[in-house]
Structure formats: C-alpha cells, structure tokens
Design an enzyme around this catalytic site. Structure first.
Site, PDB file in Angstrom:
ATOM      1  CB  SER A   1      -0.891   0.008   1.239  1.00  0.00           C
ATOM      2  OG  SER A   1      -1.335   1.335   1.478  1.00  0.00           O
TER       3      SER A   1
ATOM      4  CG  HIS B   1      -3.867  -1.600  -1.565  1.00  0.00           C
ATOM      5  ND1 HIS B   1      -4.978  -2.385  -1.796  1.00  0.00           N
ATOM      6  CD2 HIS B   1      -4.212  -0.740  -0.576  1.00  0.00           C
ATOM      7  CE1 HIS B   1      -5.948  -2.021  -0.973  1.00  0.00           C
ATOM      8  NE2 HIS B   1      -5.519  -1.016  -0.227  1.00  0.00           N
TER       9      HIS B   1
ATOM     10  CG  ASP C   1      -4.940   2.494   0.950  1.00  0.00           C
ATOM     11  OD1 ASP C   1      -5.919   1.733   0.789  1.00  0.00           O
ATOM     12  OD2 ASP C   1      -3.861   2.126   1.443  1.00  0.00           O
TER      13      ASP C   1
ATOM     14  CG  MET D   1      -8.083   7.248   2.693  1.00  0.00           C
ATOM     15  SD  MET D   1      -7.260   7.195   4.294  1.00  0.00           S
ATOM     16  CE  MET D   1      -6.423   5.600   4.172  1.00  0.00           C
TER      17      MET D   1
ATOM     18  CG  HIS E   1      -9.067   0.325  -0.353  1.00  0.00           C
ATOM     19  ND1 HIS E   1      -8.431   0.042   0.841  1.00  0.00           N
ATOM     20  CD2 HIS E   1     -10.399   0.265  -0.091  1.00  0.00           C
ATOM     21  CE1 HIS E   1      -9.344  -0.164   1.784  1.00  0.00           C
ATOM     22  NE2 HIS E   1     -10.543  -0.027   1.255  1.00  0.00           N
TER      23      HIS E   1
ATOM     24  CG  MET F   1     -11.042   3.296   2.289  1.00  0.00           C
ATOM     25  SD  MET F   1      -9.459   3.204   3.134  1.00  0.00           S
ATOM     26  CE  MET F   1      -8.360   3.371   1.743  1.00  0.00           C
TER      27      MET F   1
ATOM     28  CG  MET G   1     -11.415  -2.825   5.440  1.00  0.00           C
ATOM     29  SD  MET G   1     -10.030  -2.405   4.368  1.00  0.00           S
ATOM     30  CE  MET G   1      -8.995  -1.460   5.503  1.00  0.00           C
TER      31      MET G   1
ATOM     32  N   GLY H   1      -8.530   4.111   7.338  1.00  0.00           N
ATOM     33  CA  GLY H   1      -8.216   5.529   7.505  1.00  0.00           C
ATOM     34  C   GLY H   1      -6.734   5.803   7.709  1.00  0.00           C
ATOM     35  CG  PHE H   2      -5.300   7.004  10.293  1.00  0.00           C
ATOM     36  CD1 PHE H   2      -4.711   8.213   9.956  1.00  0.00           C
ATOM     37  CD2 PHE H   2      -6.617   7.001  10.735  1.00  0.00           C
ATOM     38  CE1 PHE H   2      -5.422   9.407  10.069  1.00  0.00           C
ATOM     39  CE2 PHE H   2      -7.339   8.176  10.858  1.00  0.00           C
ATOM     40  CZ  PHE H   2      -6.741   9.390  10.525  1.00  0.00           C
ATOM     41  N   GLY H   3      -2.575   4.026   8.247  1.00  0.00           N
ATOM     42  CA  GLY H   3      -1.653   2.896   8.277  1.00  0.00           C
ATOM     43  C   GLY H   3      -1.166   2.667   9.702  1.00  0.00           C
ATOM     44  N   GLY H   4      -0.489   1.560   9.883  1.00  0.00           N
ATOM     45  CA  GLY H   4       0.193   1.309  11.148  1.00  0.00           C
ATOM     46  C   GLY H   4      -0.681   0.899  12.316  1.00  0.00           C
TER      47      GLY H   4
ATOM     48  CG  ASP I   1      -6.029  -2.792   3.144  1.00  0.00           C
ATOM     49  OD1 ASP I   1      -4.883  -2.555   3.559  1.00  0.00           O
ATOM     50  OD2 ASP I   1      -6.746  -1.956   2.559  1.00  0.00           O
ATOM     51  N   GLY I   2      -4.665  -4.086   6.253  1.00  0.00           N
ATOM     52  CA  GLY I   2      -4.581  -3.368   7.531  1.00  0.00           C
ATOM     53  C   GLY I   2      -4.000  -4.245   8.623  1.00  0.00           C
TER      54      GLY I   2
ATOM     55  CB  SER J   1       3.562   0.405   8.441  1.00  0.00           C
ATOM     56  OG  SER J   1       2.539  -0.439   8.885  1.00  0.00           O
TER      57      SER J   1
HETATM   58  C1  DX5 Z   1      -6.068   1.471   5.763  1.00  0.00           C
HETATM   59  C2  DX5 Z   1      -5.642   1.257   4.318  1.00  0.00           C
HETATM   60  C3  DX5 Z   1      -4.556   0.267   4.237  1.00  0.00           C
HETATM   61  C4  DX5 Z   1      -3.295   0.720   4.923  1.00  0.00           C
HETATM   62  C5  DX5 Z   1      -2.607  -0.449   5.505  1.00  0.00           C
HETATM   63  O1  DX5 Z   1      -7.115   2.350   5.805  1.00  0.00           O
HETATM   64  O2  DX5 Z   1      -6.716   0.820   3.545  1.00  0.00           O
HETATM   65  O3  DX5 Z   1      -4.289  -0.100   2.894  1.00  0.00           O
HETATM   66  O4  DX5 Z   1      -2.414   1.381   4.080  1.00  0.00           O
HETATM   67  O5  DX5 Z   1      -1.519  -0.003   6.242  1.00  0.00           O
HETATM   68  P1  DX5 Z   1      -0.767  -0.944   7.272  1.00  0.00           P
HETATM   69  O6  DX5 Z   1      -0.223  -2.108   6.472  1.00  0.00           O
HETATM   70  O7  DX5 Z   1       0.312  -0.075   7.810  1.00  0.00           O
HETATM   71  O8  DX5 Z   1      -1.761  -1.376   8.276  1.00  0.00           O
HETATM   72 ZN    ZN Z   2      -6.292  -0.142   1.538  1.00  0.00          ZN
END
Ligand code: DX5
Ligand code: ZN
Length: 215
Positions: A9, A34, A36, A38, A67, A69, A138, A143-146, A173-174, A196
């Site tokens: 991603s 991938h 994202d 948003m 993706h 969102m 999911m 909304g956020f990575g990590g 994913d996530g 991440s």
């Molecule tokens: C979350 C995104 C994911 C995100 C995953 O809202 O849809 O694609 O980038 O990030 P990690 O792998 O850091 O959880």
């Molecule tokens: Zn995603």
C-alpha cells in the site's frame, strides 16, 4: 510459484517521490500496487485522487488496485478507471446497491472489488460476491496505516472463502505483518496488502520476499 500475491500500500510511501516508490516496488517483486484513496468523509483522513494515479500510471506495468474509501464511490468510478486503475474496490458500507455498482465497474472493463469493514456483518457482502472479482477484508478500521490487526477479520476471510471458488481473490488489508499475514492466509486469503510492514522496513525487497515465502 508463491501461494500469495503481495500488494504494498503506497499510503506508507514517500508521497513526494511516488513514481520512484512505485518503481522500487516493481523491482522488489510486488505483484500489485494498492492505492488508498480517502475523502475525509467515509474515513477521517484525506489522501489523493485520480490525478495521482494518472501521473504515476506509466511508471510501471504492475496492476493498480484502487481502494476507494470515499462516500458515494459510484460518482467517481469512471474517473478512477480512466486514470489507469485495473481494479476498483468499493466499500459495502458506502453504497446502496452493491451489485449495481460492481457491475458498473465491470462495464468499464475493470475488475470490481468489494471491501468490508471489521464491524460489518458478512451476509450482504456474500450476497454480492458473484458480481465481484475480489473481496477485500479490512483488518483495521480504515483511515490510517500502522494500526493493529483485528482478529475478527479472520472469520470474515473464512466466510468469504467458504462462499467462493478456491482461486477467487480474497485480500486482507490493515495490520498485516508476517504473523498476521500467515494467519490470514490460513483463513483463506490469497492476497496480502501491507503498508508500514513494507515501507518502514530496512529492506523493501527482503520484506516483500519474506511475505511471498509464507505458506
Ligand atoms: C487502511 C488502508 C490500508 C493501509 C494499511 O485504511 O486501507 O491499505 O495502508 O496499512 P498498514 O499495512 O500499515 O496497516
Ligand atoms: Zn487499503
């Protein structure tokens, strides 16, 4: 052949250097990119729109899975298709008639994906899967990575796999790392999306290779 496709991603990539980041993924052995998107409404964060996709499209031949969102994604699927997405993933929670939106993506010559959030029951999602080329489960609230992986996703993956053919694409994913990735594969996922775990690693190529060796 690897048992699983890896789709890094780019949410965790360097946004100021996106073309090179995507080339780095291609050299590193990624199967897909991938992307994202948003909107600050469907999720509390904002990333980028179709122009980013258009401007990196010719940097790689890799499959782009976008993706979405965003609220009312049906308003934008044509733009995201024309910008160079190969798969368009919409959220079950964001649309009124999933089958209609999925078929309209297919009508644009693209693959259609349906994404499901951790708290959403699977009944309706399973019902529209015949109109989809991919299920995206999911592992976190989007909304956020990590973020930390939520085990409720494993049951959803299992339900999806029980409902689908053996080679149907089920991505997770996530919160994916080597440990949660393996759990998801054992539940029936055949695509791992990771942000991440790949971009924050010391060696991106090794991180992708380690994922691809899971079985
Ligand atoms: C979350 C995104 C994911 C995100 C995953 O809202 O849809 O694609 O980038 O990030 P990690 O792998 O850091 O959880
Ligand atoms: Zn995603």
């Amino acid at each position: 052949m690897s048992a699983v496709d890896i789709a890094p991603s780019i949410l965790s990539a360097d946004f100021g250097n996106m073309r090179n980041e995507i080339k780095r993924l291609e050299r590193g052995g990624a199967d897909r990119v991938h992307i994202d998107v948003m909107d600050g409404h469907f999720v509390p964060n904002i990333t980028f729109g179709q122009e980013l996709i258009r401007s990196v499209r010719d940097a790689t031949g890799l499959h782009f899975e976008t993706h979405l969102m965003i609220e009312k994604p049906e308003r934008y699927i044509k733009q995201f298709a024309e910008a160079g997405s190969d798969t368009l993933i919409v959220h079950y929670e964001a649309i009124k008639s999933a089958s209609k939106v999925l078929e309209s993506i297919r009508g644009l010559g693209k693959e259609a994906g349906i994404a499901v959030n951790p708290e959403t029951p699977m009944d309706g999602v399973l019902g529209c899967m015949k109109h989809a080329d991919m299920l995206l489960v999911m592992g976190v609230h989007p909304g956020f990575g990590g973020q930390k992986f939520m085990p409720v996703a494993l049951r959803k993956i299992q339900q999806g796999r029980e409902h689908a053919k053996a080679d149907f694409r089920i991505g997770v994913d996530g919160g994916i790392n080597l440990e949660t990735g393996l759990m998801a594969m054992r539940a029936g996922a055949n695509e791992l999306i990771a942000g991440s775990a790949i971009f924050n690693s010391d060696n991106l190529t090794k991180a992708i290779r380690d994922f691809k060796r899971l079985r």
